[in-house]
Design a protein around this motif. Sequence first.
Motif, PDB file in Angstrom:
ATOM      1  N   UNK A   1      24.207  20.543 -11.383  1.00 36.95           N
ATOM      2  CA  UNK A   1      23.088  21.384 -10.568  1.00 36.95           C
ATOM      3  C   UNK A   1      23.206  21.795  -9.352  1.00 36.95           C
ATOM      4  N   UNK A   2      22.509  22.815  -8.747  1.00 35.48           N
ATOM      5  CA  UNK A   2      22.339  23.053  -7.118  1.00 35.48           C
ATOM      6  C   UNK A   2      20.850  22.645  -6.851  1.00 35.48           C
TER       7      UNK A   2
ATOM      8  N   UNK B   1      23.033  22.292 -16.799  1.00 37.67           N
ATOM      9  CA  UNK B   1      22.435  22.803 -15.341  1.00 37.67           C
ATOM     10  C   UNK B   1      21.144  23.094 -15.529  1.00 37.67           C
ATOM     11  N   UNK B   2      20.214  22.612 -14.560  1.00 39.94           N
ATOM     12  CA  UNK B   2      18.668  22.649 -14.591  1.00 39.94           C
ATOM     13  C   UNK B   2      18.081  23.207 -13.179  1.00 39.94           C
ATOM     14  N   UNK B   3      17.413  24.033 -13.248  1.00 41.32           N
ATOM     15  CA  UNK B   3      16.741  24.576 -12.038  1.00 41.32           C
ATOM     16  C   UNK B   3      15.382  23.707 -11.837  1.00 41.32           C
ATOM     17  N   UNK B   4      15.172  23.067 -11.127  1.00 37.13           N
ATOM     18  CA  UNK B   4      13.878  22.443 -10.925  1.00 37.13           C
ATOM     19  C   UNK B   4      12.910  22.875  -9.754  1.00 37.13           C
ATOM     20  N   UNK B   5      11.922  22.223  -9.605  1.00 36.01           N
ATOM     21  CA  UNK B   5      11.202  22.489  -8.496  1.00 36.01           C
ATOM     22  C   UNK B   5      11.917  22.520  -7.155  1.00 36.01           C
ATOM     23  N   UNK B   6      11.559  23.785  -6.299  1.00 34.23           N
ATOM     24  CA  UNK B   6      11.901  23.842  -4.989  1.00 34.23           C
ATOM     25  C   UNK B   6      12.996  25.196  -5.236  1.00 34.23           C
ATOM     26  N   UNK B   7      13.409  25.623  -6.279  1.00 36.34           N
ATOM     27  CA  UNK B   7      13.907  26.828  -6.583  1.00 36.34           C
ATOM     28  C   UNK B   7      13.346  28.226  -6.653  1.00 36.34           C
TER      29      UNK B   7
ATOM     30  N   UNK C   1      27.524  15.945 -10.780  1.00 38.37           N
ATOM     31  CA  UNK C   1      28.181  16.543  -9.526  1.00 38.37           C
ATOM     32  C   UNK C   1      27.439  17.664  -8.739  1.00 38.37           C
ATOM     33  N   UNK C   2      27.822  18.071  -7.600  1.00 37.60           N
ATOM     34  CA  UNK C   2      27.454  19.128  -6.960  1.00 37.60           C
ATOM     35  C   UNK C   2      27.810  19.266  -5.771  1.00 37.60           C
ATOM     36  N   UNK C   3      27.437  20.591  -5.010  1.00 36.45           N
ATOM     37  CA  UNK C   3      27.978  20.790  -3.761  1.00 36.45           C
ATOM     38  C   UNK C   3      26.891  21.211  -2.717  1.00 36.45           C
TER      39      UNK C   3
ATOM     40  N   UNK D   1      23.463  21.281  -1.280  1.00 34.80           N
ATOM     41  CA  UNK D   1      22.585  20.444  -1.754  1.00 34.80           C
ATOM     42  C   UNK D   1      22.690  19.809  -3.035  1.00 34.80           C
ATOM     43  N   UNK D   2      23.507  20.250  -3.709  1.00 33.67           N
ATOM     44  CA  UNK D   2      23.756  20.033  -5.262  1.00 33.67           C
ATOM     45  C   UNK D   2      24.494  18.689  -5.119  1.00 33.67           C
ATOM     46  N   UNK D   3      25.470  18.508  -4.010  1.00 32.83           N
ATOM     47  CA  UNK D   3      26.016  17.211  -3.596  1.00 32.83           C
ATOM     48  C   UNK D   3      25.200  16.164  -3.214  1.00 32.83           C
ATOM     49  N   UNK D   4      24.103  16.614  -2.388  1.00 36.50           N
ATOM     50  CA  UNK D   4      23.119  15.672  -1.906  1.00 36.50           C
ATOM     51  C   UNK D   4      22.247  15.104  -3.192  1.00 36.50           C
TER      52      UNK D   4
END
Length: 717
Positions: free
Chosen positions: A498-499, A530-536, A581-583, A585-588
């Motif tokens: 995700x991001x 890959x999922x776009x959750x709340x905040x996107x 995995x992520x980079x 915000x996705x890394x966070x």
Amino acid sequence: MNDYAHGGPTEDAVRIPEFPDQFARTHRFSLGVPRRFTVSPDGRRVLFLRSPGGDDPVSGVWLYESGRERLIADPRAMAAGPAEVPEEERVRRERARETSSGVVAYATDAEARLVAFTLGGELWTVRTDDGRGPRRVPTAGPAVDPRPSPDGESIAYVTGGALHVLRLGGGDLTLAAPEGPGVSYGLAEHAAAESMGRSRGYWWSPGSDALLVARVDDTPVRRWYIADPADPAKPPRAIPYPAAGTANAEVSLRIVRLDGTTAEVRLPAAADESSHPPGTWTDTAFEYVASAGWDGSGPYARVQTRDQRTAVTLAVDPLTGGTEPLDSEHDAAWVELVPGLPGRTASGAAITARTAGDGLRGLRIDTADSPAGVHVREVLAVHGERVWFSANEDPSEVHVWYHDPAAGFIRLSEGPGVHLAEAGGDTVVLDSQTETGRTVTVLEGGVPAGRIAVLAEEPVVAPRPVLLSLGERELRGQLYFPSWHRPGSGRLPVLLNPYSGPQMQLAVRARAWWTCVSQWFAEQGFAVLTVDGRGTSGRGREWEKAVHGDRLAPVLRDQIDALHAAAERYPDLDLGAVAIRGWSYGGYLAAGAVLHHPEVFHAASAGAAPTDRRLYDTHWEERFLGHPEVFPEAYERSSLVPYAHRLSRPLLLTHGVADDNVFFAHTLRLSAALLAAGRPHSVLPLSGASHTVTGRGQASSLLRLEAAFLKRSLRTA
């Protein structure tokens, strides 16, 4: 990991070793893609940037005219300028995430006949109407952000923090010079360029006789330093970085005329407390100049309070600098800054954002409101009384719309994808990313009249996402299976990719670099989700602001709920072997997943993760969490460092040592806390890398190292 593999390899599976090298060599498949379009007001000329091929990083200026395109400024054919890019230009490129070289930005006069750009700090111009080719123009120093006057008779530029205007007929005027160290004219400060979407610091008047100029005083801002550990003889680089809760740059505006006279723009000091939404932390000072400009109705500016709950659009008197409010917006959480706003049509009709009854962000043009069920993303162009904007009805697609007073609101683009546009006269350049790739279509009178070539390489791995709507919140997602996997033939480990952070979506119906990466990881033997959750973006006010006060828990809950919903639908997903995995915000999110939910996530690879929310900039972080001295608990629960002692799963931390967006200190602080708690983990520092990893060896090897780490970790989890 081969224990999970079933069925014979497909062509994609055979070619997967090539992908990381191609991914790095093509700069994430961005090379050879036309971008930064300008359409002349008469619609006859289209300017754009593009490199000559899918693995060539050197961009030039191209002209599309009469159905044909030609290169009008080729950096390789021009006399080489200084090798060193000016520091102000380097910073500007980093804020824009610019990864190419050559001509990376340009500006034109009002008729798009004169084009100005820089190479190595040297100012160059080229005309679209004489065929003579580029010419170098001497300047008082290394030039940054040159912009021709609307009449094409002058070019403004910044050098050494001073704003100059070069008369093409002769003479270089210094219109505004810094009064001391830390002061600059005509450049955007860090918070504006990184978090507000304002990359500019000056704007010409339509009459070409004056400019609206931002004065930035970075003196109050705390200095942070970036050193190069690989070169201990090199001195550290000082960066004015306004971390959450600390002082911002002082930004003001001036009207500067070519005759040498100036007028200070009298910006209001603070919002009216009677209309400002109350809060535990309230700061009504107008510390932010969110946007500004100068159109046919005069100069204008939009200012925002430090707590971001009030934004006011101001008309500016070009003679006196006096201001008058045109529009104000308030929100109990924060006022969202919409790219391209505020705006006005040629007649002066106001273009503003509004929150519709369904919670979606709409557009009001004079008295006309955009249709219900349409969420507005960005105002793309305004020509005469016609307004072009991007919006979505389904959050997995973005379309181009326009409003004409006679015809109303009309959607232009068709078919699933992410569509953007630039317009001029009766010509529209429609830039479309679809599930099969990218196309750029030139429309004249609404009818396709030609194409601008996309020279990007075709990925060696073709994404095959399954589009999903998951759980009670109908979370939009994409699931990638290995091309060789057959349903029911065996269980697959799951990799969440995700991001899921603000202002960016990954689960869209378009082929993009991240969809290719997801498919590549799938070919390694994972089922990738890959999922776009709340905040996107794209789903309205409540969805975007569900992360107010907590940047982690709601987003992690969405990832977990989506994972379980997908596993119910697809039994081949092995919930006993789940990685993430992520980079950025996705890394966070990835690191937070293994710290807070080791019962769900068994390994994580976290890149450039902002682990301590106090270390990110004021405008971005205070938007979500408020002031850290007033809401220390919000920063505590949203940071990762306080929970280092919880780690019980394999964790790989990767970070660019030269990152000046998410500083390397984030990873070092988390690593130190993990070490103090006796928690094993891995750290991979990327020497010389910034927030976007562009080094060919680093970018290609990083994917392989991540895949190997995740495979090894899931085997032993």
